[in-house]
Design a protein around this motif. Structure first.
Motif, PDB file in Angstrom:
ATOM      1  N   SER A 173      -7.317   2.446  -4.459  1.00 41.68           N
ATOM      2  CA  SER A 173      -6.606   1.629  -3.474  1.00 41.68           C
ATOM      3  C   SER A 173      -7.434   1.540  -2.201  1.00 41.68           C
ATOM      4  O   SER A 173      -8.341   2.350  -1.958  1.00 41.68           O
ATOM      5  CB  SER A 173      -5.247   2.255  -3.154  1.00 41.68           C
ATOM      6  N   ASP A 174      -7.122   0.557  -1.384  1.00 43.50           N
ATOM      7  CA  ASP A 174      -7.822   0.414  -0.104  1.00 43.50           C
ATOM      8  C   ASP A 174      -7.643   1.663   0.749  1.00 43.50           C
ATOM      9  O   ASP A 174      -8.567   2.080   1.456  1.00 43.50           O
ATOM     10  CB  ASP A 174      -7.299  -0.810   0.649  1.00 43.50           C
ATOM     11  N   ALA A 175      -6.475   2.280   0.668  1.00 38.94           N
ATOM     12  CA  ALA A 175      -6.210   3.474   1.467  1.00 38.94           C
ATOM     13  C   ALA A 175      -7.090   4.640   1.025  1.00 38.94           C
ATOM     14  O   ALA A 175      -7.622   5.390   1.854  1.00 38.94           O
ATOM     15  CB  ALA A 175      -4.735   3.860   1.364  1.00 38.94           C
ATOM     16  N   VAL A 176      -7.265   4.795  -0.290  1.00 38.08           N
ATOM     17  CA  VAL A 176      -8.118   5.871  -0.797  1.00 38.08           C
ATOM     18  C   VAL A 176      -9.567   5.624  -0.395  1.00 38.08           C
ATOM     19  O   VAL A 176     -10.273   6.537   0.070  1.00 38.08           O
ATOM     20  CB  VAL A 176      -7.996   5.994  -2.329  1.00 38.08           C
ATOM     21  N   ALA A 181     -10.668   3.902   2.104  1.00 33.74           N
ATOM     22  CA  ALA A 181     -10.804   4.075   3.550  1.00 33.74           C
ATOM     23  C   ALA A 181     -10.874   5.551   3.919  1.00 33.74           C
ATOM     24  O   ALA A 181     -11.643   5.949   4.803  1.00 33.74           O
ATOM     25  CB  ALA A 181      -9.636   3.405   4.266  1.00 33.74           C
ATOM     26  N   LEU A 182     -10.094   6.371   3.227  1.00 34.10           N
ATOM     27  CA  LEU A 182     -10.095   7.797   3.527  1.00 34.10           C
ATOM     28  C   LEU A 182     -11.406   8.452   3.095  1.00 34.10           C
ATOM     29  O   LEU A 182     -11.955   9.304   3.803  1.00 34.10           O
ATOM     30  CB  LEU A 182      -8.911   8.477   2.839  1.00 34.10           C
TER      31      LEU A 182
END
Length: 284
Positions: free
Chosen positions: A5-8, A10-11
């Motif tokens: 995911s974009d969140a993963v 980004a992290l």
């Protein structure tokens, strides 16, 4: 295959996690020039100072510094072909695996290769030299144990027993996976560069000093460098003379070496300390 995911993503790539290379500031090139100049004054030859500075750069995840070392080496000795210097740098980078782990060598060697002029890159050796076979495996294990004994002479078996207490396979992996198949040079190796007994000790010292937190190992490999000369290993058959190596094994040479490693670390890391294991930056 599933997607991140974009969140993963980004992290993983968040700034506080320092996910990329250490970029070389404008101060790195002058620092390397000063290091090479000081080495020349002390009669420390090109292979030694290139080995030390390359190991520092690889430990700090700074391939741009490795490229600067390559160009500086080329301009410092017209008797050496650029491909010789490139082969030396990448062989040092390979041996750094034994002290820094695999990821930084993968990343820095890949970036270093990508920075080379095409004529140099195309001239590098492509032959493998460390493949285990039924015909060589016992000899490679024997060579690894012999190198271990040279470095840790006086404590060699006691230390192996102590390592086995921590984990029974720890000494097995250290001897067979590192001292046997990486840190000792393959018998009869004719391609690429040889980073022999003395230069391998310099790799160890530079990597470990740059990491911080491993003083006992730095001490062991400083003694290992001294033993190379005290016990004649540096002059054994097949070993190439290292200009300035015996002086580096002295008290004055040890001090010069450690202080100059510290200077390079300070410049490459912009005075913020080593990048090897400082912990994550605080999130802003």
């Amino acid at each position: 295959m599933s997607k991140l995911s974009d969140a993963v993503k980004a992290l993983i790539n968040a700034g506080h996690a320092k996910p990329g290379y250490t970029r070389a500031s404008a101060d790195v090139q002058p620092a390397l020039i000063n290091f090479a100049s000081s080495a020349k004054e002390k009669k420390v030859g090109l292979p030694a100072w290139v080995t030390l500075s390359t190991a520092v750069s690889a430990t700090l995840n700074c391939p741009e510094a490795m490229t600067s070392i390559f160009h500086l080496a080329n301009s410092s000795d017209s008797q050496r072909a650029p491909v010789q210097n490139a082969e030396l740098i990448r062989e040092v980078g390979l041996k750094c695996i034994s002290f820094n782990g695999i990821p930084r060598s993968i990343n820095t060697l890949g970036a270093f290769y990508g920075s080379l002029p095409s004529d140099v890159a195309s001239s590098l050796s492509t032959a493998t030299t460390r493949e285990y076979t039924a015909a060589n495996v016992e000899a490679r294990k024997k060579d690894g144990l012999a190198l271990w004994d040279q470095v840790y002479l006086g404590f060699e078996r006691k230390l192996l027993d102590k390592l086995a207490q921590s984990h029974p396979d720890l000494p097995v992996h250290i001897i067979n996976g590192h001292y046997g198949n990486l840190l000792s040079d393959p018998r009869g190796k004719k391609t690429g560069a040889n980073v022999g007994r003395v230069l391998t000790s310099l790799v160890a010292i530079a990597c470990l000093r740059s990491q911080t937190g491993v003083g006992p190992q730095v001490t062991s490999h400083v003694f290992g460098l001294r033993k190379a000369y005290e016990n004649g290993d540096a002059h054994a058959e097949g070993q190439e003379p290292v200009e300035g190596g015996e002086w580096l094994a002295s008290n004055d040479g040890n001090i010069w070496m450690l202080e100059n490693i510290d200077k390079l670390v300070n410049v490459i890391c912009c005075g913020e300390g080593t990048t090897f294991a400082p912990g994550m930056r605080a999130k802003l």
